[in-house]
Design a protein around this motif. Structure first.
Motif, PDB file in Angstrom:
ATOM      1  N   GLU B 166       0.845  -1.363   0.102  1.00 37.55           N
ATOM      2  CA  GLU B 166      -0.050   0.150   0.030  1.00 37.55           C
ATOM      3  C   GLU B 166       0.752   1.376  -0.087  1.00 37.55           C
ATOM      4  O   GLU B 166       0.729   2.073  -0.641  1.00 37.55           O
ATOM      5  N   ALA B 170       0.588   3.949  -2.994  1.00 42.72           N
ATOM      6  CA  ALA B 170       0.022   5.258  -2.648  1.00 42.72           C
ATOM      7  C   ALA B 170       1.010   6.330  -2.751  1.00 42.72           C
ATOM      8  O   ALA B 170       0.759   7.530  -3.099  1.00 42.72           O
ATOM      9  N   ALA B 259      -1.043  -6.097  -3.637  1.00 39.29           N
ATOM     10  CA  ALA B 259      -1.603  -5.467  -2.291  1.00 39.29           C
ATOM     11  C   ALA B 259      -2.962  -6.001  -2.250  1.00 39.29           C
ATOM     12  O   ALA B 259      -3.492  -6.251  -1.257  1.00 39.29           O
ATOM     13  N   GLU B 260      -3.597  -6.470  -3.395  1.00 39.74           N
ATOM     14  CA  GLU B 260      -5.071  -6.994  -3.398  1.00 39.74           C
ATOM     15  C   GLU B 260      -4.906  -8.370  -2.510  1.00 39.74           C
ATOM     16  O   GLU B 260      -5.557  -8.842  -1.860  1.00 39.74           O
ATOM     17  N   SER B 263      -3.743  -8.534   0.907  1.00 33.92           N
ATOM     18  CA  SER B 263      -4.646  -8.141   2.158  1.00 33.92           C
ATOM     19  C   SER B 263      -5.559  -9.571   2.584  1.00 33.92           C
ATOM     20  O   SER B 263      -6.321  -9.277   3.450  1.00 33.92           O
ATOM     21  N   ARG B 266      -4.023 -12.298   6.053  1.00 35.96           N
ATOM     22  CA  ARG B 266      -4.199 -12.435   7.630  1.00 35.96           C
ATOM     23  C   ARG B 266      -5.655 -13.640   7.736  1.00 35.96           C
ATOM     24  O   ARG B 266      -5.538 -14.364   8.534  1.00 35.96           O
TER      25      ARG B 266
ATOM     26  N   PHE C 293      -7.812   7.056   1.696  1.00 33.16           N
ATOM     27  CA  PHE C 293      -7.252   6.209   0.878  1.00 33.16           C
ATOM     28  C   PHE C 293      -8.160   5.050   0.451  1.00 33.16           C
ATOM     29  O   PHE C 293      -8.262   3.892   1.138  1.00 33.16           O
ATOM     30  N   GLU C 295      -8.623   2.929  -1.962  1.00 34.98           N
ATOM     31  CA  GLU C 295      -8.218   1.660  -2.577  1.00 34.98           C
ATOM     32  C   GLU C 295      -7.825   0.737  -1.342  1.00 34.98           C
ATOM     33  O   GLU C 295      -8.021  -0.513  -1.337  1.00 34.98           O
ATOM     34  N   ARG C 296      -7.034   1.279  -0.505  1.00 37.01           N
ATOM     35  CA  ARG C 296      -6.384   0.638   0.678  1.00 37.01           C
ATOM     36  C   ARG C 296      -7.767   0.051   1.588  1.00 37.01           C
ATOM     37  O   ARG C 296      -7.375  -1.061   2.075  1.00 37.01           O
ATOM     38  N   ARG C 299      -9.504  -2.684   0.512  1.00 33.73           N
ATOM     39  CA  ARG C 299      -8.370  -3.880   0.620  1.00 33.73           C
ATOM     40  C   ARG C 299      -8.585  -4.579   2.111  1.00 33.73           C
ATOM     41  O   ARG C 299      -7.749  -5.308   2.477  1.00 33.73           O
ATOM     42  N   THR C 300      -9.288  -3.637   3.095  1.00 30.26           N
ATOM     43  CA  THR C 300      -9.207  -4.157   4.311  1.00 30.26           C
ATOM     44  C   THR C 300     -10.244  -5.083   4.750  1.00 30.26           C
ATOM     45  O   THR C 300     -11.370  -4.666   4.325  1.00 30.26           O
ATOM     46  N   PRO C 301     -10.093  -6.059   5.474  1.00 32.73           N
ATOM     47  CA  PRO C 301     -11.231  -6.989   5.747  1.00 32.73           C
ATOM     48  C   PRO C 301     -12.372  -6.105   6.413  1.00 32.73           C
ATOM     49  O   PRO C 301     -12.021  -5.147   7.468  1.00 32.73           O
TER      50      PRO C 301
END
Lengths: 398, 272, 450
Positions: B166, B170, B259-260, B263, B266, C293, C295-296, C299-301
């Motif tokens: 990320e 970014a 990044a995809e 992610s 985890r 942000f 896009e980030r 991508r977060t659960p």
């Protein structure tokens, strides 16, 4: 009367298909076997208000019974030494020591409670050269309930941190053992005497874990008294053998292979440490076990009769125990704050008990520490061990 | 008695197969997390050592040497950035850029690597940089001290792989990170190495179940390595300005895909 | 706990806005205040009537171009008024070297705002001249619920010695918080206009009109437009807060704008405050341009997103009451270790609900913005955060200080904005925005409010 255990048909994670048919067949057999085994076990268990106590009589060359079955959870044993040698008694999981009692004098009984997970174990039977017995621990309602507990995720960070500590101590141990071996190889007695303590201290800091690899422990840290021929026994190796040569005999004769073997053994220990998987319950019970060993034998008897540097060894050991507890504390705070507070308090008492013996130039030789002081110190460690035991109950067999 | 022993053995074998070996996925993580902590400690040791040399050159007025040491010193930081960022005050003091501050380069709170970079490259001088050099060395030393004492949260360790991607996506892919020296490609190397390390450490835990996933991840890392290696020079890399538009797009796309994918790491390990 | 409006006999409990609205709709008004009829008819009303919860999502067919929000009143419109689908902040430097110049500017702004917000025929002129109106809305300017809210920045006062003594006590130049990356080009300003309307065109039309008319005294510094998602008509669902670009409902914990006593306490500067007398009826306005942000974030659960915010994403319910609605109040006292709502969740830090003086509340009235593409090829989207409070330090600044270091900071970056003071209203046609300030300067009155 212990509850009859029921077996779950739970397949092992990651490989269910192979075991399933076996488990289906097996469970029928187990249903029969468990009844039979329980009957057998119940004949050897003494009923007591707190639950069954498994009594084992250790004779010259054997144990009676030599085969035990017990349910998972906290299991109480009573070891009766019917031989004429002082002995220790251990429960082994492969080469790992799960529980042990040292220094059982002839004619004496020793009580021992172990927290056992389902599985198959061996029990040592008196002298290390005697054949071993077996202990089968079956799943119980209690152990199944433990298994359902929420995941140990919160402990991963602290457990990882503890492993880092062990790996660092291990690196130091390996490095210093190599230097000791080098000094011995160079024939420099004075240098070797100076270098003796440097690997010993990291080993002691790893005590609670290192002491459970019985094969390596028996090579690195055997105590002459438990060997058939004592100091002359060929299995007398490791630190104490080197200690005797450097501080009692003051001679390096025949010491080089011993030092080289020590260097090799601590390297092997390092690999085992890296591969080791500890749970918080493991750590807790290891701390308890070690503190109890101190209280019940090592402090009163002393373990290093030649260099007499027990105090600095006890301090290192306690440091290691403290490190483990400190790392687990933040996670245990929520579960067990009062139990934890008691543990830290008792540990602090033991630590200052040791600390108070320090003089200007460091710790005195152990033979200068008289019985009353030793008894008090042993008492401090016993109280510490008891507090840790209480904490351990809250963590369960895992 | 023989039958008794047989039954005992059978019972024991079945019990141990079915129950005694039941391992939780979560404890499997202890090894990789602690190995990562050891990796981070080693990187921090190197960072402190390299920063000593770098700031020493700055204070000695040796512009050429300071310039040569700038990018290699930063690589250790870039490899472990998500962990460093756990301490936002230090991260800000060590690695913030001019546009994080209202008065940009003239802002007194603009310190750290890029402040020194600004002096070295735009003014070609070490004048006035002594205090920034001292502060940088103090800050990285303090960072190491804080991290050494910190049990690393497992989600932060594993999530760090995605976090590194990320970062690149970014703020770094545009070449704005090292805008005076254009040594961004060195930083990329640090970021990618740091992310890859994490993947390597947890790979054994998911290798069986996530073969396709790992293949995709490996392909992207390979693509990145192949592209970056075109710009290698000595121990490091040429100026970011030499990165072709085509290669920049290849890197950007690979970074976005990583990044995809990362992610989801985890969740694949049972972490929240 | 949020206090209840004393006029709530129509609705009752917290989650029953739907009931209240239905009742009032039966009266012929979509307003939340039972006195709405009287208020709407009387343009000289003491308090401009707030329509609906401020941050409710606009509904597509519930608004029309003829919607008119009264301009005149003791307080300006556009603060406790329900937020329409579009809005913007435009910040200006002021050219006015004397009190006369400033008065002239205020009068002209008032004149334009009053016209635009009530609508009428677009002025025409000889075709050989440039047209006086942009023509964006055609020949008839419909009000389209337009509000134009005028506010002043610290620099207006600081740069004019004859004005400095009259600055609102807590008005300061926005200072950087730890996570800020302020771009000076989109920060601060002498004067700001908040322009909101049902449609973007009405707002832009108003901006262009004002710029054209005041070009000798107003120099545009920066502007940021934004909007909020509009709900499909006729869904019959209870009112919900509009969503932001993180996909979460935004405004669930907003104080109830129809609770006029609450608004007097939280939002409006009153005579009891330690502020210049002219400031009574005004409010501190905070503008923050906060990049997301996205896009980030995407991508977060999901569970982590919810943990960071402290709410369920789709329903907006607080995490300790997952089956409740968006407007349920979390019970942190029952969750002291943060097992249900983590201690560093956004909503918990922003409002710990510990009661008493510790409660610093603000009235949020944000829009979502979507600009272009960054150099790194990512979307430049975020929140045009706007809030109002009677005390800047106890309101936004206290809250942001609590939020410093929150996990959400990985995903947001404040890059612009500023602190302003929204003027009291123009009471009627004979009044103009800022008249009390001008009068105070002319009288050379002291700064104290007694």
């Amino acid at each position: 009367m212990p509850m009859r255990a029921t077996f779950r048909n739970a397949p092992a994670p990651g490989g269910p298909s192979r075991l399933m048919p076996l488990a289906v067949v097996g469970s029928a057999l187990l249903a029969v076997a468990s009844g039979v085994l329980f009957y057998y076990a119940s004949r050897t268990a003494i009923r007591s208000p707190a639950g069954p106590v498994y009594r084992v009589t250790v004779r010259e060359k054997s144990c009676d019974p030599n085969s035990l079955v017990a349910p998972a959870g906290r299991v109480a044993f009573e070891i009766y030494n019917a031989s004429n040698r002082t002995l220790e008694w251990e429960i082994l999981d492969g080469v790992m020591v799960v529980e042990e009692r040292e220094n059982i004098a002839p004619g004496f009984r020793s009580a021992l409670t172990a927290r056992l997970r389902p599985g198959r174990y061996e029990i040592t039977c008196g002298l290390l050269s005697n054949p071993r017995g077996s202990l089968v621990v079956e799943a119980s309602a209690e152990s199944e309930a433990e298994r359902q507990k929420p995941p140990l995720k919160a402990f991963i960070g602290p457990l990882a941190e503890y492993r880092v500590y062990l790996v660092q101590q291990s690196s130091t141990l390996i490095k210093e053992a190599a230097r000791l071996a080098a000094a011995i190889r160079a024939g420099d007695t004075d240098e070797a005497r100076l270098r003796y303590v440097a690997p010993l201290l990291p080993y002691r800091r790893m005590d609670i874990v290192a002491g459970r690899f019985s094969d390596l422990k028996n090579r690195i840290d055997p105590v002459a008294d438990y060997l058939e021929k004592r100091e002359d026994d060929p299995a007398f190796s490791g630190f104490h053998r080197i200690e005797r040569a450097l501080f009692a005999k003051r001679s390096l004769d025949g010491l080089q292979p011993v030092a080289d073997a020590l260097a090799a053994d601590v390297a092997a220990l390092g690999a085992r440490i890296r591969a080791l998987r500890l749970s918080p319950g493991d750590i807790c019970s290891s701390v308890e076990r070690q503190a109890r060993l101190f209280a019940e034998s090592q402090i009163v008897k002393g373990e290093s009769p030649y260099a007499r540097n027990e105090l600095v060894e006890f301090e290192a050991s306690l440091q290691g125990m403290g490190k483990a507890l400190d790392l687990l504390s933040p996670v245990l705070q929520g579960l067990a704050a009062p139990a934890l507070a008691l543990v830290q308090e008792r540990r602090s008492v033991a630590a200052s008990g040791l600390e108070s013996l320090k003089r200007a130039g460091g710790y005195p030789a152990y033979d200068e520490v008289g019985s009353p002081t030793r008894d008090k110190l042993a008492g401090d460690f016993r109280a510490f061990a008891e507090a840790v035991a209480k904490l351990g109950v809250l963590l369960g067999p895992e | 008695m023989k039958s008794m022993r047989f039954l005992t053995a059978l019972a024991a074998a079945l019990i141990s197969a079915g129950l005694a070996r039941a391992e939780t996925v979560t404890l499997d993580l202890v090894g990789p997390i602690s190995d990562y902590k050891i990796y981070v400690s080693e990187k921090l040791d190197k960072l402190v050592e390299d920063t000593k040399a770098f700031t020493g050159a700055v204070k000695a007025g040796d512009v050429a040497r300071a310039k040569a040491l700038f990018a290699p010193t930063r690589q250790s930081y870039e490899a472990i950035e998500p962990i460093a960022e756990l301490f936002s005050d230090l991260d800000s003091a060590i690695d913030s850029r001019a546009d994080d501050h209202e008065k940009a380069e003239a802002d007194p709170s603009f310190t750290g690597f890029h402040r020194i970079e600004f002096g070295l490259w735009t003014k070609n001088s070490t004048d006035g940089l002594n205090s920034f050099a001292d502060k940088l060395l103090n800050d990285v030393t303090e960072l190491r001290k804080r991290i050494v004492d910190l049990p690393l949260p497992p989600e932060k360790v594993v999530g760090g792989a995605a976090a590194l991607m990320e970062e690149v996506a970014a703020t770094k892919i545009s070449g704005e990170e090292d805008r005076y020296s254009h040594t961004d490609l060195w930083d990329f190397r640090g970021n990618f190495d740091g992310a890859y390390k994490i993947v390597e450490l947890v790979r054994p835990l998911i290798a069986q179940k996530e073969e396709d996933f790992l293949k995709g991840v490996d392909d992207n890392f390979n693509r990145i390595n192949a592209t970056l290696s075109k710009y290698k020079e000595g121990e490091g890399y040429v100026s970011y300005e030499k990165l072709s538009e085509a290669d920049r797009k290849v890197l950007a796309a690979a970074v976005n895909k990583l990044a995809e994918d990362l992610s989801t790491l985890r969740a694949k390990l049972g972490l929240d | 706990m949020r206090s209840r409006s004393r006029h709530s006999e129509a609705g009752g409990s917290v989650g029953n806005n739907h009931g209240r609205r239905v009742f009032l709709k039966a009266l012929g008004f979509a307003a939340a205040c039972p006195f709405a009829r009287a208020a709407a008819a009387n343009a000289d009303s003491e308090r401009p009537e707030p329509r609906g919860r401020v941050t409710d999502a606009p509904v597509a067919d519930a608004v029309t171009a003829s919607d008119r929000t009264p301009f005149y009143g003791v307080r300006q419109a556009g603060v406790t008024t329900a937020r329409p689908a579009n809005g913007m902040i435009a910040s200006f430097d002021v050219v006015a070297e004397s009190i006369d110049g400033l008065e002239r500017l205020f009068r002209r702004l008032t004149e334009r705002a009053a016209f635009l917000t009530s609508g009428g025929l677009a002025p025409v002129a000889d075709p050989r001249l440039p047209p006086p109106d942009s023509g964006l809305l055609g020949p008839i300017i419909r009000p389209d619920a337009l509000t134009v809210t005028l506010s002043l920045g610290a620099s207006l006062f600081d740069d004019r010695p004859w004005l400095t003594a009259h600055k609102p006590r807590r008005l300061s130049r926005m200072a950087r918080f730890p996570n800020d990356a302020l771009n000076r080009r989109i920060c601060h300003g002498d004067l700001a206009l908040q322009i909101c309307a049902n449609t973007r065109d009405a707002a832009l039309h108003a901006l262009r009109d004002i710029i054209k008319h005041c070009s000798d005294q107003l120099v545009l510094k920066w502007k940021q437009e934004g909007d909020v998602p509009v709900l499909a008509p006729g869904s019959g669902a209870p009112a919900e807060s509009a969503r932001n670009f993180l996909g979460f409902r935004d405004g669930s914990a907003n104080p109830d704008a129809s609770d006029l006593d609450l608004m007097d306490r939280l939002v409006w500067v009153g005579p009891a405050r330690d502020e210049p007398r002219w400031a009574t009826g005004g409010s501190y306005q905070v503008v923050r341009i906060i990049r997301n942000f996205v896009e980030r974030w995407d991508r977060t659960p999901l569970r982590e997103q919810e943990r960071i915010m402290g709410r369920a994403k789709m329903s907006g319910a607080p995490l300790d009451k997952p089956d409740a609605g968006e407007f349920a109040v979390p019970d942190y006292a029952s969750d002291p270790l943060g097992k249900l709502t983590t201690l560093d969740a956004h909503i918990r830090l922003a409002n710990p609900r510990s009661g008493g003086d510790k409660e610093s509340l603000i009235l949020r009235r944000p829009f979502n913005y979507s600009n272009g593409v960054t150099n790194a090829g990512q979307l430049d989207q975020g929140l045009l955060f706007i809030c109002y409070q009677a005390d800047l330090e106890k309101g936004f600044i206290a809250i942001q200080n609590r939020l410093n270091g929150e996990p959400l900071e990985e995903y947001i970056k404040p890059v612009g904005g500023g602190y302003f003071f929204a003027l009291p209203g123009a009471r009627d046609v004979s009044d103009y925005l800022g008249s009390a300030l001008i009068a105070a300067v002319r009288e050379g009155s002291s700064r104290t409010s007694h």
